[in-house]
Scaffold this active site. Structure first.
Site, short mmCIF file in Angstrom:
data_model
loop_
_atom_site.label_atom_id
_atom_site.label_comp_id
_atom_site.label_asym_id
_atom_site.label_seq_id
_atom_site.Cartn_x
_atom_site.Cartn_y
_atom_site.Cartn_z
N GLY A 1 -43.84 -101.46 -3.61
CA GLY A 1 -42.89 -100.58 -3.90
C GLY A 1 -42.33 -100.58 -5.18
NE ARG A 2 -38.31 -97.13 -8.74
CZ ARG A 2 -37.27 -96.53 -8.56
NH1 ARG A 2 -37.30 -95.68 -7.72
NH2 ARG A 2 -36.29 -96.67 -9.32
CD GLU B 1 -39.37 -100.53 -11.05
OE1 GLU B 1 -38.29 -100.00 -11.49
OE2 GLU B 1 -40.48 -99.97 -11.10
CB CYS C 1 -48.69 -102.10 -3.27
SG CYS C 1 -49.26 -100.28 -4.20
CG HIS C 2 -45.82 -101.22 -7.29
ND1 HIS C 2 -46.65 -100.17 -6.83
CD2 HIS C 2 -46.05 -100.84 -8.76
CE1 HIS C 2 -46.89 -99.24 -7.57
NE2 HIS C 2 -46.50 -99.75 -8.91
CE1 TYR D 1 -50.77 -96.32 -6.84
CE2 TYR D 1 -49.61 -97.04 -8.96
CZ TYR D 1 -50.16 -95.99 -8.06
OH TYR D 1 -50.30 -94.49 -8.59
#
Length: 177
Positions: free
Chosen positions: A87-88, A91, A117-118, A137
């Site tokens: 997800g975010r 980051e 994923c992320h 991702y």
């Protein structure tokens, strides 16, 4: 059963956070879900990513997820494994030096690490993927390659292992990749 550390944060992908947490707990593992700058009992916001025909995913508000451990107290030596949802949140979590140090500590101790994923963004930022075969991702492919990892495209719900590193691709890829 194992004690697992899950590093998570606001706008983590809902399913990548909730399902592994619940599954590992249901199997009898102890999972400590932590987030920098948040306390036990506080919540993080999750998000749901969806592919609706655009060039990338859209993001919808998910659930509130309650943290059950304090980030400031965690040490890799107290856990058998590390789990990083996507997800975010990765980051911005990768900007936290203690998060990066924890990731490195798990690799130095040769403990199992899984990311989805992320979540790879924490691993690339920690400098621990060089020479490893990885998935994530598709938008993370340049980061993997810049970190000298070998990126492999995978279909939804496939996983790849390289030693004690497990990478899972559970988000559907956009038809534009």
């Amino acid at each position: 059963m194992a004690r697992v550390l899950m590093i998570t944060g606001d706008f983590v992908e809902d399913y990548e956070n909730m399902v592994p947490f619940q599954s590992l707990t249901a199997m009898g593992h102890e999972v400590d879900a932590v987030c920098p700058n948040k306390k036990i009992g506080e919540t993080i916001a999750t998000s749901v990513h969806d592919f609706e025909g655009d060039q990338t995913y859209t993001e919808k508000r998910g659930h509130n997820f309650t943290l059950n451990a304090l980030f400031e107290n965690v040490k890799a030596e107290d856990y058998e494994a590390l789990y990083i949802p996507g997800g975010r949140s990765p980051e911005y979590l990768r900007l936290n030096e203690k998060v990066i140090a924890l990731v490195r500590d798990f690799f130095s101790a040769d403990k199992p690490v899984a990311s989805i994923c992320h979540g790879i963004q924490l691993l690339t930022s920690a400098g621990v993927v060089e020479g490893k075969t990885l998935t994530a991702y598709p938008a993370c492919k340049p980061e993997v390659e810049l970190a000298k990892g070998k990126y492999v495209e995978m279909a939804m719900d496939e996983a790849i292992t390289d030693g004690k590193l497990v990478q899972i691709m559970i988000s559907a890829t956009s038809p534009h990749f």
